[in-house]
Enzyme design. Structure first.
Site, PDB file in Angstrom:
ATOM      1  N   ARG A 106      32.833   5.461  65.705  1.00 13.29           N
ATOM      2  CA  ARG A 106      34.128   6.499  66.088  1.00 13.29           C
ATOM      3  C   ARG A 106      33.503   7.514  66.776  1.00 13.29           C
ATOM      4  NH1 ARG A 106      34.892  10.537  60.703  1.00 13.29           N
ATOM      5  NH2 ARG A 106      32.726  11.003  60.459  1.00 13.29           N
ATOM      6  N   ASN A 144      39.063  15.147  65.936  1.00 13.65           N
ATOM      7  CA  ASN A 144      38.355  15.543  64.863  1.00 13.65           C
ATOM      8  C   ASN A 144      36.842  15.710  65.048  1.00 13.65           C
ATOM      9  OD1 ASN A 144      38.311  15.177  61.745  1.00 13.65           O
ATOM     10  ND2 ASN A 144      36.527  13.896  62.193  1.00 13.65           N
ATOM     11  N   GLU A 145      36.668  16.993  64.656  1.00 13.97           N
ATOM     12  CA  GLU A 145      35.408  17.580  64.965  1.00 13.97           C
ATOM     13  C   GLU A 145      34.518  17.390  66.225  1.00 13.97           C
ATOM     14  OE1 GLU A 145      33.121  15.960  61.734  1.00 13.97           O
ATOM     15  OE2 GLU A 145      33.696  17.669  60.271  1.00 13.97           O
ATOM     16  N   GLU A 304      37.938  20.740  55.258  1.00 12.01           N
ATOM     17  CA  GLU A 304      37.330  19.817  54.532  1.00 12.01           C
ATOM     18  C   GLU A 304      35.832  20.453  53.994  1.00 12.01           C
ATOM     19  OE1 GLU A 304      35.438  16.550  56.773  1.00 12.01           O
ATOM     20  OE2 GLU A 304      37.371  16.169  58.085  1.00 12.01           O
ATOM     21  N   TRP A 312      25.743  11.067  54.034  1.00 15.07           N
ATOM     22  CA  TRP A 312      25.084  10.848  55.208  1.00 15.07           C
ATOM     23  C   TRP A 312      23.703  11.695  55.467  1.00 15.07           C
ATOM     24  CZ3 TRP A 312      25.142  15.945  56.475  1.00 15.07           C
ATOM     25  CH2 TRP A 312      26.450  16.371  55.889  1.00 15.07           C
ATOM     26  N   GLU A 352      32.022   5.180  54.481  1.00 13.74           N
ATOM     27  CA  GLU A 352      31.809   6.451  53.883  1.00 13.74           C
ATOM     28  C   GLU A 352      32.221   6.327  52.179  1.00 13.74           C
ATOM     29  OE1 GLU A 352      31.984  10.026  56.614  1.00 13.74           O
ATOM     30  OE2 GLU A 352      33.878   9.178  56.370  1.00 13.74           O
ATOM     31  N   LYS A 353      32.150   5.022  51.707  1.00 18.69           N
ATOM     32  CA  LYS A 353      32.317   4.407  50.394  1.00 18.69           C
ATOM     33  C   LYS A 353      31.528   5.405  49.279  1.00 18.69           C
ATOM     34  CE  LYS A 353      30.279  -0.075  51.243  1.00 18.69           C
ATOM     35  NZ  LYS A 353      30.076   0.134  52.417  1.00 18.69           N
ATOM     36  N   PHE A 354      30.526   5.751  49.693  1.00 23.47           N
ATOM     37  CA  PHE A 354      29.792   6.357  48.777  1.00 23.47           C
ATOM     38  C   PHE A 354      29.655   8.023  48.906  1.00 23.47           C
ATOM     39  CE2 PHE A 354      27.596   2.267  49.292  1.00 23.47           C
ATOM     40  CZ  PHE A 354      27.737   1.775  47.966  1.00 23.47           C
ATOM     41  N   HIS A 355      30.694   8.506  49.624  1.00 23.68           N
ATOM     42  CA  HIS A 355      31.038   9.816  49.644  1.00 23.68           C
ATOM     43  C   HIS A 355      31.896  10.192  48.742  1.00 23.68           C
ATOM     44  CE1 HIS A 355      32.461  13.839  51.552  1.00 23.68           C
ATOM     45  NE2 HIS A 355      31.370  13.459  52.517  1.00 23.68           N
TER      46      HIS A 355
END
Ligand code: GLA
Ligand code: ZN
Length: 665
Positions: A106, A144-145, A304, A312, A352-355
């Protein structure tokens, strides 16, 4: 906002529609008031050029609205679709060494690219037209950011754009030559057309050119925000427009948030704990204070943060029980109008599945979910603090341009780090329970009894005048070493350093003498006190200042290490070496005494006490980061328990209490 906001990023497109019903049911259970939707949805909303599919988003927004949940609607312009890049490969950004980055994550955007600008305007217009009058939409979340993951591009269209920027900033190419000092190493330019971005060079490149490129890159991102914002204002009037900042200095270093703060309708921020062994709640407090300051002291919103671990960093510890609430309410204490998370439901797929999330893989039978529901209830109880303002005791000067300049190569020591100095001075003030506003060096400082300058290598003439007037009129100033050295073009101020601050500090520096890695020096002060310092020493020549601490060893033995100068009706302190946060304690205590500030005595350093005040009352937030109960002297009604605290409030270990004072202090 009559209440505080609670919620998070909601990415329903990652889930079958059958899950959405459960999402909103659980959102209500948790007390969610607002979610951010559609931030990365461009490829679904415009699956082929000019052909749109809003059906799924219509259903999501309606469903949220039917359940009383507001929408912070994203413009998805941080994630252009693959078809866009296939048509416009030159919209992919180019790094300093000429590498063109690829599609597949992204934020791969050249912000000067006209095709990107046109396409992102079109999708923004479509969204504004379609949802601008939808009653669920509370706010626009542009992009975003900005600045992360790509802050600057070095392609040919950026080169052309940079030349236009230079032509607007300078009268002539001769002015550029002068400002950049191109006489050095034969870098003279004959015309604007000859100038390129500061691409990879054999050895160190022109520092002033690099500094201007950072300014240009920041301004270019801001142009794109303003372009989208203006579309939204025009087609969807009345809905505030924001973009999520990352003010924590460890998380984004490429935007001048003073300038960005002036462009948004509401300042919003993202914050993640950096688990590098330091006290994460201090870093959090600093980011929150900086965010409030770029909002000019007005309410802002934490858009957020994480319920538990991120994914990360090299190692991503879970948050301890109660830590999430301390984090969330720590932001609220420092001015946030609520607490939102990344993200609502933990992803099963993608990067980001482990966030962590509000609704984790483990589901509702989990500690995180129970704590999320408790926090939602607490945020509801805190409605009376909405629209009140945090009260600050002192100001710390901060300037992104000065940081950028300081971070360039070939300085006296690579161990001197402007961000580290800001962190340590902030930590020292935090440990004295002083609440800090950050201020731009040219801002009006007259409201602050104490102003601290941790690292201001670059200082303009206007800054010099500002600090001089501040002290002359009775202020107390504390300046750290290697400040006031250069002007806005990274040219050393004429004469002995620190050129911008010589008179107010009452001294000159004859020579810098940075220390080697691992080396330290002792300094001695009042009543036989001793401290150890490292990284930096210098040969200070007092010219009106008195010596308060003296170097005991090293090359500068016997010379002043910390000085104090009476100037006009005020006082200016100078710290010529690197002291840790603990070491800065006695120096800041003495300066606080000059400033007439009385640090809150008798509380452990990890008990945070912050005040918000306004039309609805005065609220004392007490956040106990220690395991032991403490008593905080605030008399009134405690909002989270509903109990009266007639003789001060008892705050259990790890807990947060918020007292509405019976009378304003
Ligand atoms: C950032 C982004 C989010 C997500 C989180 C994860 O803040 O805005 O999309 O990637 O980080 O920590
Ligand atoms: Zn570019």
């Amino acid at each position: 906002m009559a209440r505080l906001a609670f919620g998070g990023d909601y990415n329903p497109e990652q889930w079958p529609e059958s899950v959405w019903q459960e999402d909103v049911r659980l959102m209500r259970e948790a007390g969610v008031t607002m979610v951010s939707v559609g931030i990365f949805s461009w490829a679904l909303l415009e699956p082929a050029p000019g052909s749109y599919d809003f059906g799924w988003l219509d259903r999501v927004v309606d469903l949220l609205h039917d359940n009383g949940i507001g929408v912070d609607l994203g413009t998805p312009t941080v994630a252009p679709p693959k078809w866009f890049y296939d048509r416009h490969p030159d919209a992919l950004p180019v790094t300093e060494d000429g590498t063109r980055l690829a599609f597949g994550s992204r934020g791969a955007i050249c912000h000067s690219n006209q095709a990107y600008r046109d396409a992102s305007s079109r999708i923004t217009e479509q969204l504004a037209r379609r949802y601008g009058t939808h009653p669920a939409v509370r706010m626009w979340h542009v992009h975003n950011e900005y600045g992360v993951p790509v802050s600057a591009c070095y392609c040919e269209s950026c080169a052309a754009h940079f030349r236009r920027w230079l032509a607007a900033a300078y009268e002539s190419v001769e002015d550029v030559n002068h400002a950049w000092g191109t006489a050095f190493w034969g870098q003279r330019y004959g015309s604007f057309a000859e100038i390129d971005p500061p691409r990879l060079t054999p050895t160190v490149g022109n520092p002033a050119q690099k500094l201007d490129y950072r300014r240009f890159a920041d301004a270019t991102l801001r142009e794109n925000f303003v372009r989208e914002r203006d579309i939204l204002h025009r087609l969807a009037p009345g809905i505030p427009v924001t973009t999520n900042f990352m003010t924590a200095l460890s998380q984004c270093d490429s935007l001048d948030y003073w300038a960005w703060g002036r462009e948004v309708d509401l300042v919003t921020n993202d914050h993640y704990l950096i688990t590098d062994g330091r006290r994460t709640h201090v870093n959090l407090a600093m980011a929150a204070d900086l965010t409030r300051s770029v909002a000019g002291g007005a309410p802002w919103l934490l858009l957020e943060h994480s319920t538990s671990g991120v994914n990360w960093q090299a190692r991503n510890p879970a948050k301890a029980p109660g830590q999430m609430a301390r984090n969330s309410l720590g932001h609220v204490a420092r001015g946030s109008e609520g607490a939102l998370f990344f993200q609502w439901r933990q992803s099963r797929r993608g990067a980001e599945k482990f966030h962590s999330a509000m609704l984790p893989h483990a589901g509702t039978d989990s500690r995180v979910w129970r704590e999320v529901c408790e926090l939602g209830a607490a945020v509801r109880e805190l409605a009376p603090v909405a629209q009140t303002r945090t009260v600050a005791d002192a100001a710390v000067l901060w300037d992104w341009h000065a940081w950028w300049a300081q971070s360039l190569e070939w300085r006296p020591s690579e161990d001197h780090d402007a961000r580290e100095r800001a962190d340590s001075f902030y930590e020292a003030l935090y440990d004295h329970h002083l609440t800090v506003d950050f201020a731009h060096p040219e801002a009006d400082l007259s409201a602050y009894p104490l102003v601290v300058v941790p690292a201001l290598y670059l200082a303009t003439e206007a800054t010099a005048r500002n600090l001089r007037a501040y002290v002359e009129n009775g202020g107390t100033l504390v300046v750290s070493y290697f400040s006031g050295i250069v002007d806005e073009h990274d040219a050393v101020h004429p004469g002995a350093c620190p050129g911008a601050f010589r008179d107010v500090l009452g001294l000159t520096v004859e020579e810098f003498s940075p220390l080697l890695a691992g080396e330290s020096v002792r300094i001695s002060g009042p009543e036989g006190a001793e401290l150890t310092a490292d990284v930096w020493s210098e040969f200070v020549v007092p010219r009106g200042a008195e010596t308060v601490w003296t170097y005991e060893d090293g090359l500068t033995a016997g010379r002043p290490a910390v000085t104090r100068h009476s100037f006009g009706r005020g006082t200016a302190w100078y710290v010529s070496t690197r002291l840790s946060a603990a070491g800065l304690g006695p120096v800041l205590a003495a300066a606080s005494a000059d400033a007439g500030i009385d640090p809150r005595p008798g509380l452990p350093r990890d008990v945070e006490v912050v005040t918000r005040t306004g039309a609805t009352g005065t609220f004392v937030f007490a956040i106990n980061h220690t395991p032991d109960e403490v008593k905080v002297p605030a008399r009134g009604v405690e909002l989270l328990t509903g109990e009266r605290a007639p003789a001060g409030v008892a705050v259990p270990g790890g807990a947060v209490r918020v007292v509405r004072l019976d009378e304003a202090p």
